[in-house]
Enzyme design. Structure first.
Site, mmCIF file in Angstrom:
data_model
loop_
_atom_site.group_PDB
_atom_site.id
_atom_site.type_symbol
_atom_site.label_atom_id
_atom_site.label_comp_id
_atom_site.label_asym_id
_atom_site.label_seq_id
_atom_site.Cartn_x
_atom_site.Cartn_y
_atom_site.Cartn_z
ATOM 1 N N ARG A 158 0.875 -1.180 0.000
ATOM 2 C CA ARG A 158 0.000 0.000 0.000
ATOM 3 C C ARG A 158 0.908 1.226 0.000
ATOM 4 O O ARG A 158 1.867 1.296 0.754
ATOM 5 C CB ARG A 158 -0.898 0.052 1.244
ATOM 6 N N HIS A 216 3.056 -9.332 1.072
ATOM 7 C CA HIS A 216 2.836 -8.392 2.168
ATOM 8 C C HIS A 216 4.148 -7.885 2.752
ATOM 9 O O HIS A 216 4.168 -6.980 3.576
ATOM 10 C CB HIS A 216 2.002 -9.096 3.250
ATOM 11 N N HIS A 230 1.675 -0.937 15.057
ATOM 12 C CA HIS A 230 1.737 -1.765 13.853
ATOM 13 C C HIS A 230 3.023 -2.590 13.764
ATOM 14 O O HIS A 230 3.088 -3.543 12.988
ATOM 15 C CB HIS A 230 1.606 -0.855 12.624
#
Length: 733
Positions: free
Chosen positions: A400, A460, A617
């Site tokens: 992202r 990812h 995170h």
């Protein structure tokens, strides 16, 4: 709400697969979102930040329904009876979700209407009801409606000649009941509240209320302005009533990668379907909606009665983010400006183009965002590589990134400078597919080699590889991180990253990128733990090593920080570790299916969650290893998808100074008495509070304070010592 029973084994033989040892994944996620809502409820949180947390609560729920609830409803529809590890069928999970959510939604609505809205007014921010406006104010809004809103609206009637319209996902709508005065027949129409216009409309300053208050903002909602001017849309008809409703559709779509001729085109087609074609999994309506309209919507949308959520007041409180744009700094968190990581400061004092590479050659550099600047570290690393004449190749994974990404711009510049540039753009990053397609095409147009990953896996991992010619040899520089290459979220999410030129890491990333872009069957790595190849078995081996240490009578400790813990094998291993004497401390922000504190099973396991200003995170894994501690950071949680169905990379951190930084961070988090929540054996979370004579220890505040002192050249030892605490089984030894 408890997530599991209090039943414990009655014999010495414990079957760790029994349902009583697991919390339900969906209900655990709901409890995480409850902790987000609590920040809005907590009067210690600045007022506008309370609105922000309420908006996040709603935004989180939207995604939860679009992905998780829609999947459960589909399982119920086709009568799937398979139970989750905690023993719940899809139907039972849906019952529990509905039961949990309804009171929480009422609590959120009451919080806004009875607490936050009045408090806003005290500070000069008044959200008015249209009926409470004066004649001049209404006249202004009528003119605004005619000029700015009316041309955008499209009323859609529903009758035999006009079938029920296809409603877009997450759209806010007015259900309008009108009567034809000539026939006396009542009809129904739908008016979409346009998302292209501001939800909250401010009045000009000269129309603010008179008085001593220095008004900041006075206004109304867009839907109220539309509702009070519906006669423009239905001239000659008698308006009977208007009622807000909002729908949520299934937005999770499977892509048959092995059957797609072009993955990019296949995903584009699915994105276009998501907005209008997914089944409706939630219908939100105003409580005042009459029964005939309610039944009509239910039938047309195919929604079960139990999936209708009646709400008082505003729908879609996600839009409360608007109020953070108001010029009221005293009602927000104190601004934080990320600092340059200390090791990289010399680079900004020099003019040589290769100075950042010189710094990295001197030793590994670790960054902690948002305390330390993403722009002055990761972004600068890529930008300098793009311009450096000695750099031959840049390879990156992009999961992202932001809409105006300087990282993407740097990759384009590198390609234009004649370097070989490879970008793995993950097209299947949910809800970022459209954005990633745009970037993929832009990169391809610039000559970048763009690949879309490995069939059947999401990529990812957060990795970058820079290959540089240095005299008579090739040197490889790497970045391995826990967060996306996104400068915007780097100011909101706490993430770690490692810059290194260690040969073993460079060789591992070379092999990893060959796996991602070619037909490599690489199954062994020197240092990295890579999913789905070596990460699971590597973590299992590390836990087994601690179990063996405990069984040999030596100290054994595991400390893991992650977003979610769901994987059954990893949970059972942690139970086994606890049973033989391993001390286990877990910092898990979101979902935790492990049940701590059960005598004889998990009584040596502690679980906390940190919810606060920043979204935690970073993933960190620490193992005592008989005093020779090992620390790892990376992109993976302990979930089946991360361990088995995604490409992930976890790297050891070996520099003693960097290991000490990780120790200090974990110590601060474990001692938090402001943002930390303790998970209990019955599934409830209890927020820690400072004792009567105890100083408040807020992880995010302490990390900002610590970073600021270090940036100003002061000592940080005093800060670290001031917040140490006594606890049994310290994982730092």
């Amino acid at each position: 709400m408890t997530l599991g029973t209090d039943r414990l084994p009655q014999s010495d033989v414990v079957d760790l697969k029994e349902p009583q040892y697991y919390f339900n994944r969906e209900l655990s996620w709901l409890q995480f979102n409850d902790r987000v809502l609590h920040e809005a409820l907590d009067d210690r949180t600045p007022l506008l930040e309370r609105l922000k947390f309420s908006a996040i609560f709603s935004a989180n729920l939207d995604e939860f329904f679009m992905v998780r609830v829609s999947g459960l409803l589909e399982q119920v529809r086709v009568q799937v009876a398979t139970k989750t590890p905690d023993g719940l069928s899809p139907a039972k999970q849906m019952e529990a979700i509905r039961s949990h959510l309804r009171p929480k939604l009422r609590q959120q609505q009451e919080l806004f209407e009875k607490c936050l809205r009045p408090k806003l007014a005290e500070h000069g921010v008044i959200l008015k009801s249209y009926g409470d406006l004066g004649p001049e104010q209404q006249s202004y809004l009528q003119r605004y409606f005619e000029a700015q809103i009316f041309p955008v609206l499209t009323p859609l009637s529903v009758d035999p000649a006009h079938p029920f319209p296809r409603l877009s996902n997450l759209s806010l709508n007015l259900a309008v009941a009108v009567t034809d005065p000539e026939t006396g027949i009542q009809k129904f129409a739908r008016v979409k509240v346009p998302g292209s216009l501001p939800r909250f409309l401010g009045l000009p300053e000269h129309l603010h209320p008179e008085g001593e208050h220095s008004w900041v903002w006075v206004g109304v909602t867009l839907e109220e302005v539309i509702a009070h001017n519906l006669h423009y849309l239905f001239p000659g008809m008698t308006l009977q009533g208007h009622y807000l409703f909002r729908i949520t559709r299934d937005a999770d779509f499977p892509v048959r990668e092995d059957e797609a001729d072009d993955l990019l085109l296949a995903i584009q087609e699915e994105i276009s379907k998501r907005r209008l074609e997914g089944s409706v999994c939630r219908l939100e309506i105003q409580t005042a909606m009459p029964e005939d309209l309610r039944q009509g919507l239910t039938q047309e949308l195919g929604v079960a009665e139990e999936d209708i959520y009646e709400l008082e007041g505003l729908l879609n409180l996600k839009d409360l983010f608007f109020f953070l744009s108001l010029p009221l700094p005293d009602l927000k968190d104190e601004p934080w400006k990320p600092v340059v990581p200390p090791r990289l400061k010399p680079f900004f004092d020099q003019e040589e183009s290769d100075s950042i590479f010189k710094i990295i050659r001197q030793g590994d550099v670790m960054m902690h965002h948002p305390y330390e600047s993403f722009g002055a570290s990761v972004q600068t690393f890529i930008e300098q590589a793009a311009q450096d004449k000695h750099v031959l190749t840049i390879k990156m994974t992009l999961y992202r990134t932001s809409g105006d990404s300087p990282i993407v711009d740097a990759l384009i510049a590198a390609a234009e400078n004649g370097k070989q540039v490879v970008a793995l753009v993950e097209l299947k990053a949910r809800f970022d597919e459209r954005n990633n397609i745009i970037w993929a095409r832009k990169l391809e147009d610039a000559g970048v080699h763009v690949v879309y990953g490995v069939v059947g896996l999401k990529t990812h991992t957060k990795t970058a590889l820079v290959v540089r010619q240095e005299r008579d040899r090739i040197c490889r520089y790497v970045h391995i991180g826990t967060g996306n290459y996104n400068p915007k979220t780097s100011n909101l999410y706490t993430d770690l990253g490692l810059l290194s030129c260690r040969e073993d890491l460079g060789a591992d990333l070379t092999d990893l990128f060959n796996f991602l872009t070619g037909y490599s069957r690489q199954i062994a790595y020197r240092k990295l733990l890579v999913a789905p190849l070596t990460l699971r078995k590597g973590m299992v081996a590390l836990i087994h090593r601690e179990i063996a240490q405990a069984q040999a009578g030596r100290p054994a400790r595991i400390l893991a920080k992650m977003n979610s813990l769901v994987d059954g094998e990893m949970i059972r291993l942690l139970y086994e570790a606890s049973q033989v004497g391993v001390e286990v401390k877990l910092i898990i922000r979101g979902i935790c299916c492990l049940r701590p504190g059960l005598p004889g099973v998990s009584d040596r396991i502690q679980v906390i969650s940190i919810i606060g200003r920043y979204l935690e995170h970073a993933r960190i894994f620490a193992f005592h290893n008989d005093g020779d501690e090992e620390y790892y950071i990376g992109s993976a949680d302990w979930m089946p998808r991360n361990l088995d169905r995604r490409v992930e990379a976890v790297t050891p951190v070996e520099d003693p100074a960097l290991v000490q930084e990780l120790k200090t961070l974990l110590d601060i988090m474990l001692s938090d008495n402001r943002q930390a929540w303790d998970l209990r054996a019955d599934g409830t979370y209890t927020q820690r509070r400072p004792g009567p004579d105890e100083a408040e220890r807020n992880t995010h505040v302490l990390m900002m304070e610590r970073t600021r002192h270090r940036d100003q050249g002061g000592t940080i030892d005093g800060i670290a010592q001031r917040h140490t605490f006594e606890r049994s089984g310290d994982p730092n030894g």
